[in-house]
Structures are given as C-alpha cells and as structure tokens.
Design a protein around this motif. Structure first.
Motif, PDB file in Angstrom:
ATOM      1  N   PRO A  37       0.831  -1.205   0.000  1.00 38.73           N
ATOM      2  CA  PRO A  37       0.000   0.000   0.000  1.00 38.73           C
ATOM      3  C   PRO A  37       0.866   1.256   0.000  1.00 38.73           C
ATOM      4  CG  PRO A  37      -0.255  -1.241   2.056  1.00 38.73           C
ATOM      5  CD  PRO A  37       0.669  -2.011   1.196  1.00 38.73           C
ATOM      6  N   THR A  38       0.521   2.203  -0.867  1.00 44.16           N
ATOM      7  CA  THR A  38       1.280   3.454  -0.919  1.00 44.16           C
ATOM      8  C   THR A  38       0.795   4.418   0.146  1.00 44.16           C
ATOM      9  OG1 THR A  38      -0.261   4.152  -2.619  1.00 44.16           O
ATOM     10  CG2 THR A  38       1.870   3.346  -3.366  1.00 44.16           C
ATOM     11  N   ASP A  39      -0.374   4.131   0.675  1.00 47.62           N
ATOM     12  CA  ASP A  39      -0.931   4.981   1.723  1.00 47.62           C
ATOM     13  C   ASP A  39      -0.952   4.177   3.017  1.00 47.62           C
ATOM     14  OD1 ASP A  39      -2.484   6.413   3.474  1.00 47.62           O
ATOM     15  OD2 ASP A  39      -3.920   7.055   1.958  1.00 47.62           O
ATOM     16  N   PRO A  40      -0.181   4.615   4.010  1.00 48.79           N
ATOM     17  CA  PRO A  40      -0.103   3.835   5.254  1.00 48.79           C
ATOM     18  C   PRO A  40      -1.446   3.732   5.972  1.00 48.79           C
ATOM     19  CG  PRO A  40       1.348   5.765   5.334  1.00 48.79           C
ATOM     20  CD  PRO A  40       0.628   5.823   4.037  1.00 48.79           C
ATOM     21  N   ARG A  41      -2.400   4.585   5.574  1.00 46.81           N
ATOM     22  CA  ARG A  41      -3.688   4.544   6.276  1.00 46.81           C
ATOM     23  C   ARG A  41      -4.619   3.467   5.722  1.00 46.81           C
ATOM     24  NH1 ARG A  41      -4.249  10.940   5.892  1.00 46.81           N
ATOM     25  NH2 ARG A  41      -3.462  10.320   3.854  1.00 46.81           N
ATOM     26  N   ILE A  42      -4.198   2.796   4.645  1.00 45.98           N
ATOM     27  CA  ILE A  42      -5.030   1.704   4.122  1.00 45.98           C
ATOM     28  C   ILE A  42      -5.012   0.575   5.150  1.00 45.98           C
ATOM     29  CG2 ILE A  42      -5.123  -0.103   2.346  1.00 45.98           C
ATOM     30  CD1 ILE A  42      -4.219   1.965   0.321  1.00 45.98           C
ATOM     31  N   PRO A  43      -6.204   0.102   5.575  1.00 53.08           N
ATOM     32  CA  PRO A  43      -6.220  -0.935   6.613  1.00 53.08           C
ATOM     33  C   PRO A  43      -5.481  -2.187   6.143  1.00 53.08           C
ATOM     34  CG  PRO A  43      -8.452  -0.165   6.081  1.00 53.08           C
ATOM     35  CD  PRO A  43      -7.530   0.474   5.109  1.00 53.08           C
ATOM     36  N   GLN A  46      -7.434  -4.770   4.236  1.00 51.96           N
ATOM     37  CA  GLN A  46      -7.751  -4.425   2.843  1.00 51.96           C
ATOM     38  C   GLN A  46      -6.574  -4.795   1.934  1.00 51.96           C
ATOM     39  OE1 GLN A  46      -9.538  -0.539   2.071  1.00 51.96           O
ATOM     40  NE2 GLN A  46      -8.254  -0.296   0.272  1.00 51.96           N
TER      41      GLN A  46
END
Lengths: 321, 535
Positions: A37-43, A46
């Motif tokens: 994931p490029t976004d650390p906030r992606i659970p 997911q």
C-alpha cells in the motif's frame, strides 16, 4: 522434414519455458512488494485481500506453479495489478499494431536494403557504391530513438509529410474502410521506415558483397557468357545466391525489430506492445510484464523457426544435417 | 521485357507511397468546430473509479462522465476551499455538526434516463468503504458512520466527530450508478473491470462515445445535461501517448488542439509559436527532501538548516524547470491562503552553511574532504523514486551543492514498491519525493509525532507542532486557524524536518482560437464543458 520440424519445435518449447521461468524469477525476486500500500492509512486487512486476490499471499514456488498451470491449462496469464484487466487481453489488444509496425519495418528494411545493395553492386567502388556503403554504416550506427525524433521533427512537424503520432487520425472510427486503410498507412510509413533503416544498412552491405562475389563465380560468368543483362544477372541469379543468408538475417533481425518497436512506439505514440510493456515495467505490473515477455519470446522463436523452415526449403542440405 | 516489369515495380511503389504521404498531408482540412482534440496521458481501463489507478488524468476524465456532490474550486489563494453546488444543490449541517443533509438536484439524470437519487449516494459510500472493493482512499471515509436516505432527493451523512474537513471528505465524490452496478457483488468488482464498460451508465456533462484502448477516448455532449447551453462542444477526442513529447509534437504539427501535462523542455518549443497559447498554473504539488531525524546526520535542526543553506534551489528551478516552478519555503505552498508570505525560503549561502555546520560540530578532521562529527562521516544515501526524471536530475545538483560544503550525498533511484516500506519503517537516510498539499491543509499526516511510521517519514517530533495541527484539525472554520498555521510554518522553517525544493506548475498549450480554456489546480479539463471555438 517433419522430424526436422519436431526437433525445432521441441527446442523452441524448452527455450520458451526457460525464458518464462527466468522472467518470473527476475520480476518476483526484485526488491519490494508490487502491491504494497502506498498509503499507510489503508487498513492491513484491505491490503491483505488484494494480495490474496492476486495470489501473492502464497509462497513463491506455489505462485510460480499456479501461474504456470493457469497459463498451460487455460491460457490465463493473470490480472494486471494496475488495471485489473486480464494481462492476455491487454497484450492481445496491443499486439496487432506492433506486428503491423514490425512487419512494415521488415518490408522496408528488405526493399531498401536489397535495392541499395543492387545499386551498389552494379558499379563496385563507384561514387554511388561508396556513398551507399557509407550511408548504410551511418544508419546502422545511429540510434533508432534519435533517428525517430529527427524524422518526427523534420518530416512530421517541419514539412508536414507524415502525421507525428498515433496509428490513426483523431476519431478515425468515422472513416470508411478505404479511408481507414490510407489513414493507417499514412501513420505507418514513417515509423516503419525509421525502424527498418538500421537493419537496411546491414542488408545492403551483405547484398552488395554477395552479388559482387557471385559475378566472379562460375555461375556468374556463365550467365554473362549467355548474354544476360547485368540487371537480370544480379536480380535473378545473384539474389538466389544471396537468398539463404538474407532469410537468416530476417530471423536475426526479429528481436532487434521488436526491441526497436518499443522505442519507435514511444517516439511515434504508436499504441502497441512497447507502450504497454514499458508502462507495466515502470509500475511493476508483474502479470503484464510476464505476458509481454512471453509474447516477445514467442514472436522471436516463431520468426527463428520460420526462417529455419524457409532455409531448409531453400537449401535441403540443412535438413539432412 | 523482364527488365521493364522489374523497373515498373519501384514506380508503382513510389506512386503508392506518394498517395499515402498525400493522405497524411491532408490534415489541412477545414477545422471541425464541433469538436476538440486533446492530448492527455491517461489510462482508462474501467469507468469504475473505485478500482481504477488513482491518477489525476483519470479523475479529469471521470469528472466529465459522472457528477460530484459538489464542485471543487481551483483557487485556494483567498480562502479555504469553497465548494460550489454540483449534484447537491444545497446542504446544511445539524447544530452539533454530526449530521450533514444534502438536497439533490431534481433534473440530474443518468444516461439510461433514471434520475440520480439519494440511493445512488448511499450505494457509492457503501462501495467506497467495502474491503473487497479496496478503494485507495477508503480511509477518507473513516469519520462517516452512516449515509441515510431520507427520500429520493435527500440524503444525510452521519459523522463520528465534528471537524473542519467534513465537507472535504464527501464533496468531491463522484456518485456511482448503483441501480446499474448493484447487480455485481462488490467481491467481484476487481475480477473484471471491463464489466463496467458493458454496463456503462453516466451522469456528467459528457458521455463516452467510443474507446480505443491505449490510444483514444471520444466523449460526446450529454444532451440531457441540466446546465443550459453546456457543454458547448459536441465532441471531445482525448488522445494519449507513452511520452508527453509525442503529444507536443502532435500539437505543433496541428494534429491536436490542446495538450496537457507539458514538460518544461517541451514548453520552450511551444513558447512563441504562432497560433498557440501556453498557460502555466500552480497545481498544489511540491517536491521536498525528507531528512530522517532518527539518523545521526539529521538529528539537530542546526544541521538541517545548514543543508537548506547549502542547496541552490533557484539553480534547480532555473535549470530543470526553466522557470516553470518556484523555490518553495513552506509545505503550505504560496498559492494557498494560509501561506505565510513573510516567510522567505532559506537563501543559497555556502559560507553560511559551512559556518552552521561547524557550529553544529561537523568538521573535516582527517582531511579527506568529508565532514565528520565524532566518528560519523557526513555520508548518506539520498533516495528517490525510479522514474521521476526531474527529481533525479535535481538530486545530482543537490549532490554537487552538498559536496561543496564537505557532505557526501549519494543519490539513488529506488523502485517505489521497495522504497515506500523503507520510508514507513524509517529505513532510509534522506529521500526526495513530491506531494500535493491536501486542500483541507491538515498537515498532521506529515508532521504529527503519532504519524511516525506512517506518512511522517522524517519521524519528526515536536510537541508544539502536534498541538498546532491538532488545534487546526478540530476547528470548524479553517480561517480561524490561520494563526495556528503561520506559527506552524515558522517552526517548520526553523526545524527543517523537510526541505521544500520547489513548488510545481502545470503547463497546458492550446490553439489560440479555442476560448474559455481555464485549467486550474483541480485539473486540466476542469471547465471542459465551457470550451468552444471562437465564432
């Protein structure tokens, strides 16, 4: 002949498997997770589901065997990580334009190469001969990328002799069949010429040498003694003499044409396999990279096989060996 | 006889080539004023944006095909983001700001003739937050606890907390055609993105007329669009290419009317061309170097300030961007209302940089040309994403500038898939990358100490910065937080956990006979429906 063909096919299959395995190892063992994931906030759950969807939750040998099985049994090359579309579909969409470009380039390289070789061989060591030899060396040395850019700038943007990009004009779906063919040809001739040029020099030099050699052979002298014209001697008898090697050169040029097509497609915005492959490599889209490599390998192996068969037909001694 | 026929072949070939070349030259045909041909580097594998690659170009296209609840305005210079009515014609917060009720337009229709309803809005939220759909921006919906359908035209969002970013969290969402897509379970969305082309239903000012994968999309005017007289063009042909230079060539040759995303070097070729206009506009992106503050070289602010002084950012902007960018002084970039205009970027001053480094204890004790502090030589890896060519060129210049003060920076291009986990795990020395400033100006993700191990790659920690970003995020009216943001910028200016290298600009060139082309930070096609050829 059938045994010869089977032998060649078996060798081609082994080569194909080796290429697939090495490519799989290279792209999957490279550092980094293509689905990280490029976004650390992606659970995390997911991200895990995505990995499971593409089979990346399995150990590497399992991934390889599954992938190979899917390819062999159902021609399933996997789904693109970037677009979600089947990798085979992406490649099949972009393959025809590449084949068209490579085919036209092959034609251009032989027409130009043989034509210039003939001209040079008619008057060996004349100014024309020297000019053709120098020019063929020059185009062989120049990178396709640079020649393409210059062609676009001078012949396309500057003189308006050819469209500078794309395979058709905008909204070409509205054109009739004949207009569509002309439109595609108008977009095709310049990239094909650029792509064909580098190998054309090689063919011209070989054709010249071979034809000059032929004229000093017994067959060449006999043809001259029969009163045949220079043109006929060179075109009919001389080219038959050069034929087998020219066929071999077509097989040799297949990988060069394919790699050159990637460059030419970028310069001329030609919507072929090159653009798809380049994009896939940049985004670590593993299934598409694998499918593109396989596709390239098949094309090169097929070209080599076709050349072998043609050569065997032209020179039956090869089968006997 | 034989020789003659041979000779006729080249003649035939020349005649054929002349016909083909003649066809290729026939682009001098009269202009079709009902359409425009736009060069844009895009990939459009599916009309379903929740499973598509999240690129600006993709969003620019989908904005033409789907209605958003509200329309984003491009200019943030004068104040916080003003949302204009879109599909939602009016909206109202409850007193405690935990509920937001929106009233939808009655005249917005899907291309199949169905009205766009509150049910569609709820379906969109359900899809956005479904784990199987795995939408990239699902985290932006964390504060929404429910989307309630009041009636066909009224929908209510329920929030877990009142913040200043509630509108920003829902407004830009393009509403999906739930009535057409609900037949496919969410779990199957990613397995066949092409299914959505077969069940294509759109609501925006344009419809999708045709698609040639990897080459072209043709949009046509939606005759049922609710804004009278818009779109003004009947058709828009979007053409793509692997290289932006190829699109520039097509513009210069008259094969395209508009090209977006032009590189600075190509812009030089377009400047001054008769019949063409070149527009440069700020795009909210900035490029910066993140110093890993857990590493010995970057622990103290004085050393980081010295690095800012040592790097000639104006030279980078002039050399690489040819002036189509500007040196940045703050992560709140100069085209944003909260930017502190009194805060000037650190100047390029090699002597001052050397003095600061010496004061911070860095000296070349062993005479090898590289500074040391104790046993630690000032030698580090400066990573950037592979494929980012301008950034890579900039890193070479940074290396030379730092070398001049005795610092050995070693630029390295790393695959993004390999670098991102390293950044999150603080397994890097320094790294350069680009970012678009969030329109809500919530910078907590970059600088809050709790975000270390996440987007706060520098692992920067400052109690005062934590307090300021928390205070700003909790305000309902961002304008009231202007002083917080100014204070924040001053602290970051002194502490330098990141060094802003430049603020980017986007470049668009177009035929000067085309009117109303007004791209802005929202995207190059933001007002496409208003474009038209001059009468």
């Amino acid at each position: 002949m059938i045994r010869f063909l089977l032998r060649r096919l078996a060798a081609a299959a082994v080569l194909f498997l080796i290429v697939l395995t090495l490519t799989f190892a290279a792209v999957t063992l490279a550092p980094g997770d293509p689905l990280a994931p490029t976004d650390p906030r992606i659970p995390p759950e997911q991200a895990e589901r995505l990995r499971a969807l593409y089979g990346l939750d399995q150990p590497l040998p399992v991934q390889y065997l599954r992938w190979l099985g899917a390819v062999a049994l159902s021609w399933d090359w996997g789904q693109s990580y970037q677009t979600g579309r089947p990798a085979a579909d992406l490649l099949l969409e972009s393959l025809p334009p590449t084949l068209l470009l490579a085919g036209a380039a092959l034609l251009a390289q032989y027409v130009l190469g043989i034509g210039l070789g003939l001209l040079a061989a008619r008057r060996p060591n004349s100014w024309l001969d020297l000019g053709i030899r120098a020019a063929s060396l020059l185009v062989y040395a120049l990178p396709t990328f640079w020649v393409g850019l210059m062609a676009v700038l001078v012949l396309g943007v500057g003189l308006g002799l050819a469209p500078t990009g794309g395979m058709t004009s905008a909204a070409a779906f509205e054109l009739g069949p004949l207009a569509t063919v002309l439109d595609v040809l108008a977009h095709l001739w310049l990239p094909a010429l650029v792509l064909g040029l580098s190998m054309a020099g090689d063919i011209a030099r070989y054709t010249r040498t071979s034809l000059i050699e032929f004229q000093s052979t017994e067959a060449g002298r006999a043809a001259r003694a029969r009163g045949l014209s220079d043109t006929r001697i060179l075109l009919v008898h001389g080219l038959s003499h050069a034929g087998p090697r020219l066929v071999q050169m077509a097989a040799v040029s297949a990988p060069l044409l394919l790699s050159g097509a990637i460059v030419a497609e970028a310069v001329f915005a030609w919507p072929g396999m090159g653009s798809t492959t380049l994009q896939a490599i940049q985004s670590r889209d593993v299934p598409v990279v694998l499918a593109a490599t396989a596709c390239g390998a098949v094309l090169v192996i097929a070209a080599s096989l076709a050349a072998d068969l043609l050569l065997a037909r032209l020179d039956p001694r090869i089968v006997a060996e | 006889m034989y020789d003659d026929s041979v000779l006729s072949l080249p003649r035939l070939a020349v005649a054929g080539l002349a016909a083909v070349v003649g066809w290729g030259c026939s682009s001098e045909a009269p202009r079709d004023t009902t359409q425009v041909r736009v060069g844009l580097r895009f990939d459009y594998p599916t009309p379903n944006e929740l499973i598509a690659p999240p690129t600006l170009a993709y969003a620019a296209i989908n904005n033409q095909l789907y209605l958003s609840l509200m329309e984003e305005q491009g200019d943030l210079r004068d104040g916080p983001l003003p949302w204009a009515p879109g599909l939602a014609e009016e909206w109202e917060f409850s007193e405690d700001r935990l509920q937001l009720t929106l009233r939808l337009r009655p005249d917005a229709l899907w291309s199949d003739g169905q009205p766009v309803t509150a049910e569609n809005v709820r379906f969109t939220w359900l899809a956005q937050t479904d784990l199987d759909v795995a939408w990239n921006y699902a985290s932006s919906k964390e504060s929404i606890t429910d989307v309630e359908v009041i009636d066909a035209r009224t929908v209510r969002f329920h929030f877990s907390a009142a913040t200043g970013t509630q509108l920003d969290d829902i407004a830009p969402d393009r509403v999906l055609p739930g009535h057409a897509w609900e037949a496919r379970p969410f779990a199957e969305w990613r397995s066949d993105p092409g299914w959505f082309f077969e069940h294509l239903v759109t609501s925006g000012p344009f419809r999708l007329a045709s698609r040639t994968p990897g080459s072209e999309l043709v949009l046509e005017r939606n005759p049922d669009h609710f804004e009278a007289g818009l779109p003004r063009l009947e058709r828009v042909v979007l053409r793509t290419a692997a290289e932006s230079t190829a699109l520039t060539n097509q513009l210069l040759a008259g094969e395209l009317d508009v090209v977006t995303g032009i590189g600075a070097r190509d812009a030089l070729r377009i400047e001054g061309q008769p019949g063409l206009r070149l527009l440069a506009y700020p795009n909210r992106q900035f490029t910066f170097v993140s110093w890993n503050t857990t590493k010995p070289w970057f622990r103290d602010p004085q050393t980081r300030r010295a690095l800012a002084l040592a790097i000639d950012r104006q030279a980078i902007v002039d050399t690489i961007w040819h002036g189509y960018a500007q040196v940045g002084g703050s992560p709140i970039i100069s085209s944003v209302w909260a930017h502190d205009p009194d805060l000037k970027p650190w100047p390029h001053d090699t002597a001052a940089a050397r003095a600061e480094l010496a004061e911070a204890g860095w000296m070349d004790a062993d005479g090898d040309g590289i500074l040391e502090r104790g046993a630690v030589p000032f030698r580090f890896e400066l990573a950037t994403f592979a494929g980012a060519d301008a950034r890579w060129e900039a890193m070479q210049m940074v290396q030379a500038d730092l070398g001049a003060v005795g610092i050995d920076a070693q630029p390295r291009r790393v695959d993004p898939n390999a670098l991102i986990p390293r950044l999150m795990g603080q397994d890097f020395d320094a790294a350069a990358f680009g970012l678009a400033i969030p329109t809500n100006l919530d910078l907590g993700f970059l600088f809050h100490s709790e975000e270390a191990g996440s987007f706060n790659y520098a692992a920067y920690a400052s109690p005062e910065v934590d307090r300021l970003v928390d205070a700003f995020a909790s305000r309902h009216d961002p304008l009231e937080g202007r002083d917080d943001l100014r204070r924040l910028q001053r602290i970051l200016h002194e502490d330098q956990p990141i060094l802003v290298l430049w603020e980017s600009m986007s470049l668009v060139a177009f035929d000067e006979e085309l009117e109303s082309v007004a791209p802005n930070a929202v995207g190059p096609l933001v007002n496409l429906k208003e474009w038209a050829w001059r009468e």
